[in-house]
Design a protein around this motif. Structure first.
Motif, PDB file in Angstrom:
ATOM      1  N   SER A   1       0.839  -1.194   0.000  1.00 21.26           N
ATOM      2  CA  SER A   1       0.000   0.000   0.000  1.00 21.26           C
ATOM      3  C   SER A   1       0.876   1.247   0.000  1.00 21.26           C
ATOM      4  O   SER A   1       2.076   1.185   0.262  1.00 21.26           O
ATOM      5  N   GLU A   2       0.257   2.378  -0.277  1.00 18.49           N
ATOM      6  CA  GLU A   2       1.004   3.641  -0.303  1.00 18.49           C
ATOM      7  C   GLU A   2       1.345   4.121   1.100  1.00 18.49           C
ATOM      8  O   GLU A   2       2.248   4.938   1.265  1.00 18.49           O
ATOM      9  N   GLN A   3       0.625   3.640   2.093  1.00 14.14           N
ATOM     10  CA  GLN A   3       0.857   4.035   3.483  1.00 14.14           C
ATOM     11  C   GLN A   3       1.048   2.779   4.330  1.00 14.14           C
ATOM     12  O   GLN A   3       0.469   1.729   4.034  1.00 14.14           O
ATOM     13  N   ALA A   4       1.867   2.891   5.376  1.00 17.19           N
ATOM     14  CA  ALA A   4       2.055   1.798   6.329  1.00 17.19           C
ATOM     15  C   ALA A   4       2.316   2.414   7.691  1.00 17.19           C
ATOM     16  O   ALA A   4       2.791   3.546   7.791  1.00 17.19           O
ATOM     17  N   ALA A   5       2.013   1.678   8.729  1.00 15.07           N
ATOM     18  CA  ALA A   5       2.222   2.173  10.093  1.00 15.07           C
ATOM     19  C   ALA A   5       3.691   2.032  10.460  1.00 15.07           C
ATOM     20  O   ALA A   5       4.305   0.980  10.245  1.00 15.07           O
ATOM     21  N   CYS A   6       4.247   3.112  11.014  1.00 15.02           N
ATOM     22  CA  CYS A   6       5.643   3.104  11.444  1.00 15.02           C
ATOM     23  C   CYS A   6       5.784   2.122  12.608  1.00 15.02           C
ATOM     24  O   CYS A   6       4.985   2.147  13.546  1.00 15.02           O
ATOM     25  N   PRO A   7       6.811   1.254  12.612  1.00 13.93           N
ATOM     26  CA  PRO A   7       6.963   0.286  13.709  1.00 13.93           C
ATOM     27  C   PRO A   7       7.381   0.950  15.023  1.00 13.93           C
ATOM     28  O   PRO A   7       7.250   0.344  16.080  1.00 13.93           O
ATOM     29  N   HIS A   8       7.837   2.206  14.989  1.00 13.99           N
ATOM     30  CA  HIS A   8       8.289   2.884  16.200  1.00 13.99           C
ATOM     31  C   HIS A   8       7.174   3.692  16.847  1.00 13.99           C
ATOM     32  O   HIS A   8       6.973   3.630  18.053  1.00 13.99           O
ATOM     33  N   CYS A   9       6.451   4.470  16.042  1.00 14.10           N
ATOM     34  CA  CYS A   9       5.443   5.368  16.621  1.00 14.10           C
ATOM     35  C   CYS A   9       4.030   5.051  16.157  1.00 14.10           C
ATOM     36  O   CYS A   9       3.069   5.595  16.698  1.00 14.10           O
ATOM     37  N   GLY A  10       3.888   4.214  15.174  1.00 12.92           N
ATOM     38  CA  GLY A  10       2.554   3.847  14.706  1.00 12.92           C
ATOM     39  C   GLY A  10       1.941   4.861  13.759  1.00 12.92           C
ATOM     40  O   GLY A  10       0.830   4.644  13.263  1.00 12.92           O
ATOM     41  N   ALA A  11       2.647   5.946  13.488  1.00  7.44           N
ATOM     42  CA  ALA A  11       2.118   6.968  12.581  1.00  7.44           C
ATOM     43  C   ALA A  11       2.142   6.428  11.149  1.00  7.44           C
ATOM     44  O   ALA A  11       2.868   5.496  10.825  1.00  7.44           O
ATOM     45  N   SER A  12       1.325   7.063  10.322  1.00  3.05           N
ATOM     46  CA  SER A  12       1.257   6.651   8.930  1.00  3.05           C
ATOM     47  C   SER A  12       2.513   7.119   8.197  1.00  3.05           C
ATOM     48  O   SER A  12       2.892   8.291   8.276  1.00  3.05           O
ATOM     49  N   ALA A  13       3.157   6.198   7.516  1.00  2.00           N
ATOM     50  CA  ALA A  13       4.357   6.513   6.750  1.00  2.00           C
ATOM     51  C   ALA A  13       4.075   6.238   5.283  1.00  2.00           C
ATOM     52  O   ALA A  13       3.368   5.295   4.945  1.00  2.00           O
TER      53      ALA A  13
ATOM     54  N   ARG B   1       5.064   5.365   1.317  1.00  2.00           N
ATOM     55  CA  ARG B   1       6.007   4.518   0.597  1.00  2.00           C
ATOM     56  C   ARG B   1       6.921   5.379  -0.258  1.00  2.00           C
ATOM     57  O   ARG B   1       6.484   6.363  -0.855  1.00  2.00           O
ATOM     58  N   VAL B   2       8.178   5.029  -0.311  1.00  2.00           N
ATOM     59  CA  VAL B   2       9.152   5.749  -1.137  1.00  2.00           C
ATOM     60  C   VAL B   2       9.762   4.768  -2.120  1.00  2.00           C
ATOM     61  O   VAL B   2       9.847   3.568  -1.859  1.00  2.00           O
ATOM     62  N   LEU B   3      10.164   5.310  -3.249  1.00  2.00           N
ATOM     63  CA  LEU B   3      10.828   4.485  -4.253  1.00  2.00           C
ATOM     64  C   LEU B   3      12.319   4.485  -3.975  1.00  2.00           C
ATOM     65  O   LEU B   3      12.899   5.515  -3.647  1.00  2.00           O
ATOM     66  N   SER B   4      12.924   3.346  -4.091  1.00  2.23           N
ATOM     67  CA  SER B   4      14.362   3.254  -3.887  1.00  2.23           C
ATOM     68  C   SER B   4      14.944   2.322  -4.938  1.00  2.23           C
ATOM     69  O   SER B   4      14.233   1.564  -5.587  1.00  2.23           O
ATOM     70  N   ALA B   5      16.239   2.405  -5.087  1.00  4.61           N
ATOM     71  CA  ALA B   5      16.926   1.571  -6.080  1.00  4.61           C
ATOM     72  C   ALA B   5      16.889   0.113  -5.633  1.00  4.61           C
ATOM     73  O   ALA B   5      17.018  -0.175  -4.443  1.00  4.61           O
ATOM     74  N   PRO B   6      16.700  -0.789  -6.575  1.00  2.55           N
ATOM     75  CA  PRO B   6      16.719  -2.202  -6.198  1.00  2.55           C
ATOM     76  C   PRO B   6      18.109  -2.615  -5.766  1.00  2.55           C
ATOM     77  O   PRO B   6      19.112  -2.040  -6.189  1.00  2.55           O
ATOM     78  N   ARG B   7      18.167  -3.586  -4.907  1.00  2.20           N
ATOM     79  CA  ARG B   7      19.456  -4.071  -4.433  1.00  2.20           C
ATOM     80  C   ARG B   7      20.059  -4.964  -5.496  1.00  2.20           C
ATOM     81  O   ARG B   7      19.454  -5.924  -5.931  1.00  2.20           O
TER      82      ARG B   7
END
Ligand code: ZN
Length: 97
Positions: A24-36, A38-44
């Motif tokens: 999804s475009e949003q996910a809950a932060c594992p530290h604070c639970g706030a909505s985070a 999604r960002v695009l990053s280079a594939p490994r």
């Protein structure tokens, strides 16, 4: 399963493994639970285990933008000689200097 990266406003980026195409475009932060979001990053890309191959690719890529300046041909250890064309009957008839 691909890894998707999210950016929390309060914390650093975090990663989540999710089935392909289901992130999804949003996910809950594992530290604070706030909505985070999604960002695009280079594939490994695996670069380990192919040192000589990757060094050759890096050297070729670098030469596109920062070619090495040399003052002579690189030493190969071989003696350079001018190739001699064998004199065939047809070549013997040509004028000579
Ligand atoms: Zn957070």
């Amino acid at each position: 399963m691909p890894i998707y990266e999210y950016q929390c406003h309060e914390h650093d980026r975090f990663e989540l493994r999710q089935p392909m195409g289901s992130a999804s475009e949003q996910a809950a932060c594992p530290h604070c639970g706030a909505s985070a979001r999604r960002v695009l990053s280079a594939p490994r890309i695996v670069t380990r285990g192919h040192g000589a191959w990757m060094a050759a690719i890096d050297r070729a890529d670098k030469s596109r933008y920062e070619p090495e300046v040399v003052s002579s041909l690189p030493a190969t250890g071989l003696r350079r000689s001018t190739p001699v064309i064998p004199l065939t009957p047809q070549l013997r008839g040509l004028p000579r200097p």
